[in-house]
Motif scaffolding. Structure first.
Motif, short mmCIF file in Angstrom:
data_model
loop_
_atom_site.label_atom_id
_atom_site.label_comp_id
_atom_site.label_asym_id
_atom_site.label_seq_id
_atom_site.Cartn_x
_atom_site.Cartn_y
_atom_site.Cartn_z
N GLU A 1 3.38 32.87 40.55
CA GLU A 1 2.31 32.20 39.82
C GLU A 1 2.62 32.11 38.33
O GLU A 1 2.15 31.21 37.64
N ARG A 2 3.35 33.08 37.82
CA ARG A 2 3.57 33.13 36.39
C ARG A 2 5.00 32.79 35.98
O ARG A 2 5.23 32.40 34.84
N SER B 1 1.15 23.75 39.32
CA SER B 1 -0.23 24.26 39.33
C SER B 1 -0.98 23.87 38.06
O SER B 1 -2.20 23.71 38.07
N PHE C 1 -4.84 33.26 41.74
CA PHE C 1 -4.53 31.99 41.12
C PHE C 1 -5.77 31.25 40.64
O PHE C 1 -5.75 30.56 39.64
N ARG D 1 2.51 37.53 42.73
CA ARG D 1 2.01 37.20 41.40
C ARG D 1 3.13 36.65 40.51
O ARG D 1 2.89 35.80 39.65
#
Lengths: 439, 162
Positions: free
Chosen positions: A205-206, A215, B3, A202
């Motif tokens: 993703e951040r 993304s 996601f 995770r």
């Protein structure tokens, strides 16, 4: 190309400024379209919850398969390994491909790639691959860390990481020295692996600046997933699925503000001011970069929050809920700003990649390729493409914002509530065009 | 996968069946406006660049009497003068228009020997000696080319090659 030490930014000649007529035409087009959208467009949201069309099952199976994921990871690691070879063992010369691979193929190439195929960096990411490898070595699950990622951090780590990148590229006096780039990449990899170990997948993703950037741009592609299935969606419907989180405004502010600063720092008035000032040039550059990014963030925040709201939405949540509408504007402006650089310096980098150690090798067979400089020799065509990119990005941004506004705002505020953001967007676009004209 | 998770914000009822007409109207209106504006600007621009390829000056205005202040772009007339004294270099980042493929004379007056780096594609160098040195520069590829000194680190000129 000679072997002098690098003391200049990458690349030779820069784009000619666009003509004032073209800049004006672009700005007027942006203005006209904005108010047409406001006055005439739909009054019910169209993009939220709009289901996509399933992609062909064979394609879904192929890209979802293990061998595909592994193959893409191998490509990502090969690129990273080649970069390391040139950056660590290569010489600090203008012909070293590491700089072009970092500043052009990675930083600029990530945008068209993600636009075409979706979240590319996530699939290619060498830090994700290393993280998965480490997890396998230690027999643990890569998706789990020691603790959960703190959601209130949101995208802020990525915003800081992106700022660190643009600071390196645009302000650092030694941005084209190999040692500086090596150090930056080393810190990036170390922090990513540490964060991955702490918080699991995770985190990337951040917090991974390249993955978040890629993304985010991928939300403008046609590829999406619904309940695990690969679907094809209109880019605007796809964009509306952008996950909102703290720091998203920070990310778009850094991306847009820094690109604006990059144009601005080449403009003669700023150049003369910096060179005639007694204050250190790097300090002035730092202040201006910060001012551009913070300025964009503040204007956007104020413009999105300046509306009447209903009971179901908090005002403070509005900037984040509208942040996705900045993505097309960013992509349009990045396209205008970097198009010739990507096409021409990208080719130069491909040629240089055959000779990572500066020994005259032709390891990839690209050493004798001729660089096509058609774009530079057709400045009028180039200028038209650039303005078209900016205006198209603006149109998509305004439409995305309008669609979100009719969903979020109560009916009586739908028209007036959109005005501040609309004006801010026109301001961003006109400002971007002005910089393309003045720099 | 996290996601792709749905945006967790509150929403009103999304209606799929909004009328298609206004959207079309907007799209066509916008497209026509854009095309017209861009087309107009692009046309004027093209003509300009056509005259530039054949002419000797990179002037914006192709009026025959040529009273525009673009004389500095004419290579034969005035050389571009650079003065180097100690740590001060004049000019400091001035923009000068030059014509692509045409010779430009750069006259360097310096209190020492050294060189200026011309960041054209490919790169070039202006070597100068103490006193006055004249150097003829030809840049083929259009673009903004910086002429830099590396001692001290300064952008001396930005050549707008058209």
């Amino acid at each position: 190309m000679d072997r002098e030490l690098l003391a200049h930014g990458l690349g030779g000649a820069k784009d000619l400024p666009i003509s004032p007529e073209l800049a004006m035409a672009g700005a007027v087009a942006a203005l006209v379209v904005s108010f047409s959208v406001l006055a005439l467009a739909w009054r019910e949201p169209r993009f939220d919850d709009r289901p996509g069309r399933p992609a062909p099952a064979a394609l879904d199976r192929a890209v979802g398969s293990r061998w595909f994921a592994v193959a893409v990871r191998v490509v990502g690691m090969a690129f990273f390994g080649w970069f390391l070879l040139a950056a660590v063992l290569g010489e600090n010369l203008v012909i070293n491909p590491a700089l072009g691979m970092f500043y052009v193929l990675l930083w600029v190439g990530i945008v068209p790639l993600s636009l075409l195929v979706g979240p590319a960096y996530k699939a290619l990411s060498p830090v994700r691959t290393l993280h998965a490898g480490l997890a396998r070595l230690t027999g643990s699950d890569p998706s789990r860390g020691l603790r959960d990622y703190p959601e209130r951090l949101g995208y802020w780590p990525a915003a800081v990481g992106l700022y660190a990148f643009v600071w390196l590229e645009l302000v650092h006096p030694d941005s084209t020295q190999l040692g500086t780039v090596r150090l930056w990449v080393a810190v990036y990899v170390a922090l990513m692996l540490l964060g991955g170990a702490l918080y699991g997948d995770r985190f990337f993703e951040r917090a991974d600046p390249f993955e978040v950037y890629s993304s985010l741009v991928a939300r403008l592609s046609v590829w999406g997933r619904e309940d695990g299935r690969l679907v094809v969606r209109s880019p605007l419907a796809n964009l509306a699925t952008t996950p909102v989180g703290p720091g998203l405004v920070g990310v778009v502010a850094v991306l847009f503000g820094s690109t604006g600063f990059d144009s601005f720092r080449e403009s003669p008035p700023w150049l003369r001011f910096v060179q005639s000032s007694d204050v250190d040039a790097a300090l002035l550059g730092n202040l201006a970069l910060l001012a551009f990014c913070v300025g964009v963030g503040l204007v956007f925040t104020a413009a999105t929050a300046a509306t009447g709201v209903g009971d179901d939405v908090r005002r403070s949540a509005l900037p984040g809920l509208f942040a996705h509408s900045m993505v097309p504007i960013i992509v349009g402006y990045i396209a205008a700003h970097y198009l010739s650089y990507l096409v021409e310096y990208g080719q130069v980098t491909l040629v240089q990649m055959s000779d990572p150690l500066s020994r005259g090798d032709d390891l990839l067979g690209t050493a004798d390729l001729e660089v096509n400089r058609w774009l530079s020799y057709h400045p009028t065509t180039l200028a038209n493409i650039k303005v078209l990119g900016v205006v198209l990005g603006h149109v998509l941004g305004v439409v995305a914002a309008h669609d979100r506004a009719v969903r979020l705002l109560p009916r009586r505020h739908q028209l007036t509530g959109q005005l501040p953001l609309l004006l801010a967007m026109v301001g961003f676009t006109a400002g971007g065009l002005y910089l393309l004209f003045a720099a | 996968m996290g996601f792709w998770q749905k945006d967790p914000t509150p929403r009103r009822n999304a209606q799929m069946s909004a009328p298609i007409r206004p959207r079309l109207r907007v799209a066509t209106g916008a497209a026509v406006a854009c095309l017209a504006l861009l087309g107009l600007a692009a046309c004027g621009d093209d003509a300009e660049s056509d005259t530039t390829t054949g002419g000797t000056t990179g002037s914006q205005d192709s009026s025959p009497d040529g009273g525009q202040p673009t004389d500095e772009a004419a290579p034969e007339a005035e050389p571009i003068r650079v003065t180097i004294e100690g740590d001060s270099i004049d000019p400091a980042g001035e923009r000068v228009e030059v014509a692509a493929g045409e010779p430009v004379l750069v006259e360097v007056t310096a209190d020492r020997a050294g060189e200026l780096h011309v960041h054209s594609t490919p790169e070039q160098e202006i070597a100068f000696t103490e006193g006055t040195t004249e150097h003829e520069l030809v840049i083929d590829q259009p673009g903004v080319v910086e002429v830099e000194s590396h001692d001290p680190d300064l952008v001396v000129l930005q050549l707008e090659v058209r």
